[in-house]
Design a protein around this motif. Structure first.
Motif, PDB file in Angstrom:
ATOM      1  N   PRO A 128       0.809  -1.235   0.000  1.00 60.35           N
ATOM      2  CA  PRO A 128       0.000   0.000   0.000  1.00 60.35           C
ATOM      3  C   PRO A 128       0.837   1.279   0.000  1.00 60.35           C
ATOM      4  N   ASP A 131       0.207   3.399  -3.088  1.00 61.79           N
ATOM      5  CA  ASP A 131      -0.988   4.254  -3.042  1.00 61.79           C
ATOM      6  C   ASP A 131      -0.705   5.526  -2.239  1.00 61.79           C
ATOM      7  N   TYR A 132       0.015   5.357  -1.140  1.00 57.91           N
ATOM      8  CA  TYR A 132       0.385   6.513  -0.308  1.00 57.91           C
ATOM      9  C   TYR A 132       1.235   7.493  -1.114  1.00 57.91           C
ATOM     10  N   CYS A 134       1.359   7.862  -4.396  1.00 57.96           N
ATOM     11  CA  CYS A 134       0.551   8.510  -5.435  1.00 57.96           C
ATOM     12  C   CYS A 134      -0.345   9.599  -4.839  1.00 57.96           C
ATOM     13  N   ALA A 135      -0.830   9.367  -3.639  1.00 61.88           N
ATOM     14  CA  ALA A 135      -1.636  10.400  -2.977  1.00 61.88           C
ATOM     15  C   ALA A 135      -0.795  11.636  -2.680  1.00 61.88           C
ATOM     16  N   LYS A 195       1.462   3.668 -12.529  1.00 63.51           N
ATOM     17  CA  LYS A 195       0.551   4.304 -11.581  1.00 63.51           C
ATOM     18  C   LYS A 195       0.992   5.723 -11.219  1.00 63.51           C
ATOM     19  N   THR A 199      -0.881   9.302 -12.308  1.00 65.24           N
ATOM     20  CA  THR A 199      -1.249  10.306 -11.299  1.00 65.24           C
ATOM     21  C   THR A 199      -0.789  11.696 -11.727  1.00 65.24           C
TER      22      THR A 199
END
Length: 656
Positions: A128, A131-132, A134-135, A195, A199
């Protein structure tokens, strides 16, 4: 968006245990440093390796002792003086997330985590954490108007964390099989590229983006579509040396992409506070970047206080003042190379951080640089039609497809220079390159000797000289022998030895050292790797003489071997760069990073009355210096000859 010429990469990796971060930052100090340094772009930090951000954030972890929001203040201050501000995020390292989520760490095979080791831990892109990350990217591009994004520490890593083990097992792969692991982890890496890039693209299709792996892999172009430009990390003092950048640049320019050279102001390498290299070193390094078609980037590291160090920017300014004066001669250029080096690295596959360069590639580039040959470094997909000479250094074994390409090049009149096992099939039992030579196997002699014949005799010794690697034995079958191999009395063993090193030569061997067969010149020894590992001048002269036979010398001069040339084309004219610097090795014998000697440049000793002859192939109307002074020249059969009265660290000649 075109890259700017005079960039700074402002490292800012600041521990959470340091207080009063940014307290001494001021717009006036920041702008003064950039002005003194003649800087037109500076990469500033959102998130560092410690995993801390230097602005307000709802996604990441703000530095607990950040006094002033450095990122927005720097962007605002830089914009006021027309300086671009790409933004940096550490991607592969995030110490804060490593501490909070140890299950997100890369877990190496057989390498247990040491809780007492100082240093960062890599994060796995299969967790994960991606995802962090990319945020965070999304937040930065939402909050700030940037001139691009720099994502750092990207590599394919053999990770055995629970997520990766489970993922491999779910696909029916064996985590104990290295090939399975490599295949899986390469797909993990490509997921990262897809990914993170997606973004960024949500915020604009033209936002400059670079994913830094510390190396641009020759031949593996899977990551190229995710880059808008290239940045060639190459700190000569940090272990890369002064030949690394030209090797990388001569490949990067063949991609057609804009690219930066990236060095540092440090005496050693990244992460050094209070380290300064001599201004002459930066002047030379910046000149080498522009001479090879690159824009410039110099790494600095900001003190936790946020105050810019004026000594650093005075040093950088000495180099960037000269770059600024010469930009018009260095923008939108292409190489005037007629020689190509087919990179051994390009035959393999893989993307890694700070990849080791094959000795054959390094030796070939070093020999050509010191012989003042203009060349490109290419991969197997390159178009060969623009070149007259193709070098296959030491270990370029062929498959049928590559053999057909090389043989078509030779059939069309191109010359090939091969050495060692280059030109052979993967079993190294026969040549696939077009030649009547036949392979007899590896020489039994640990060391043999080379004695040149007349065609290669210029500036060479007449006696046999020793080699330091085994030859490939061939039957010349009527091809012209250019140099003979001589065998020793015996190999050095416990049973029989002579003197301190190798046994002296006894007689000619039953295989040649160098042959010419039509459009092929073949060296039996891995001559380029031998030059890289021993620095034996005779090997370089042997290579240079072979290049002359092959018609590769478009530049002849009285320059010393320490000088470098670059011959470029720009808008219908030629630009000749002459670089003059003599790195020396100092230090070493310490511990850790100090165990290796450091290449440094301090004094620049000017060269006087340098005679240059260039094969331009076109009528020349004028030769002038970058400051507009006309230089007298003579022309004969497509070549021009002129004299440079003086060369300091960099001379630019415009041939119109």
């Amino acid at each position: 968006m075109k890259l700017r010429f005079r960039q700074i990469h402002l490292d800012f990796h600041t521990s959470e245990h340091i207080r009063d971060v940014g307290k001494d930052f001021s717009r006036e100090n920041f702008q003064k440093a950039l002005t003194v340094g003649h800087v037109d772009s500076i990469t500033v930090f959102s998130k560092c390796h410690h995993g801390l951000t230097y602005h307000d954030t709802k996604v990441g972890v703000k530095h607990p002792y950040l006094v002033k929001p450095l990122l927005p203040l720097m962007i605002e201050a830089a914009r006021e003086i027309n300086v671009n501000t790409p933004v940096y995020l550490s991607a592969g390292l995030d110490e804060m997330m490593s501490q909070r989520h140890p299950e997100w760490r890369v877990q190496w095979k057989g390498n247990a985590y040491n809780p007492f080791a100082a240093g960062y831990k890599c994060l796995c892109f299969n967790t994960p954490y991606l995802d962090y990350l990319c945020a965070q990217i999304d937040e930065v591009l939402t909050m700030f108007k940037t001139n691009g994004l720099f994502l750092d520490i990207i590599a394919m890593r053999k990770c055995y964390c629970p997520t990766c083990i489970a993922g491999m097992l779910a696909e029916g792969l064996d985590p104990e099989n290295d090939e399975h692991v490599n295949d899986y982890q390469m797909r993990v890496l490509m997921k990262y590229y897809e990914k993170t890039t997606a973004t960024v693209r949500k915020h604009g299709k033209d936002i400059p983006l670079f994913h830094n792996s510390g190396h641009i892999s020759r031949g593996d172009k899977r990551i190229i579509p995710f880059q808008t430009h290239l940045e060639l990390e190459s700190l000569p003092t940090g272990g890369w040396g002064y030949d690394h950048f030209p090797l990388s640049a001569r490949y990067a320019i063949t991609t057609g992409m804009e690219f930066l050279g990236m060095t540092g102001k440090f005496h050693t390498t990244w992460g050094e506070f209070g380290g300064y290299k001599h201004p002459n070193a930066l002047r030379y390094e910046a000149a080498a970047m522009t001479a090879n078609g690159a824009k410039c980037s110099v790494g600095d590291q900001l003190h936790p206080s946020g105050a810019m160090d004026m000594d650093t920017y005075e040093c950088i300014g000495a180099a960037y003042k000269e770059v600024k004066a010469n930009e018009e001669y260095c923008d939108t250029v292409s190489t005037a190379s007629t020689v190509a080096v087919l990179s051994v690295e390009s035959l393999g596959k893989g993307i890694s951080h700070h990849s080791a360069t094959p000795f054959a590639d390094e030796g070939a580039v070093r020999a050509l640089l010191e012989s003042h040959v203009m060349f490109d470094v290419i991969d197997t997909a390159a178009d060969l039609s623009k070149y007259k000479v193709l070098i296959l250094p030491d270990a370029v074994v062929l498959d049928d497809t590559l053999a057909e390409k090389v043989n078509s090049f030779m059939k069309a009149g191109g010359m090939a220079i091969a050495s060692g096992t280059s030109g052979m099939d993967s079993d190294k039992k026969k040549f696939l390159i077009a030649t009547k030579l036949s392979v007899k196997g590896e020489s039994p002699w640990t060391n043999d000797y080379i004695a040149v014949r007349d065609a290669l005799a210029d500036d060479m010794v007449k006696s046999p000289f020793v080699t330091y690697a085994k030859a490939q034995m061939t039957d010349p079958k009527g091809a012209e022998v250019l140099a003979d191999a001589w065998q020793p009395y015996f190999n050095r063993t416990y049973a029989h030895f002579c003197s301190h090193q190798h046994t002296p030569y006894e007689k000619k061997a039953d295989y040649p050292a160098v042959v010419r067969d039509g459009n092929l010149i073949y060296f039996a020894h891995p001559i380029f790797s031998m030059y890289r590992t021993t620095g034996q001048r005779l090997y370089r002269m042997l290579i240079r003489n072979a290049l002359r036979l092959a018609g590769a010398m478009t530049v002849e001069s009285t320059l010393p071997s320490t000088a470098r040339i670059s011959f470029m084309e720009q808008k219908g004219r030629h630009i000749l760069h002459v670089l003059n610097g003599a790195p020396v090795k100092r230090g070493g014998e310490g511990e850790g990073r100090l165990a290796k000697a450091i290449e440094v440049i301090e004094e620049i000793v000017p060269l006087h009355d340098v005679r240059m002859t260039l094969a331009v192939g076109k009528a020349v109307t004028r030769v002038r210096t970058a400051d507009g002074k006309t230089v007298a020249f003579t022309a004969d059969k497509g070549k021009i000859t002129f004299t440079l009265p003086v060369v300091e660290h960099h001379a630019i000649m415009i041939i119109e």
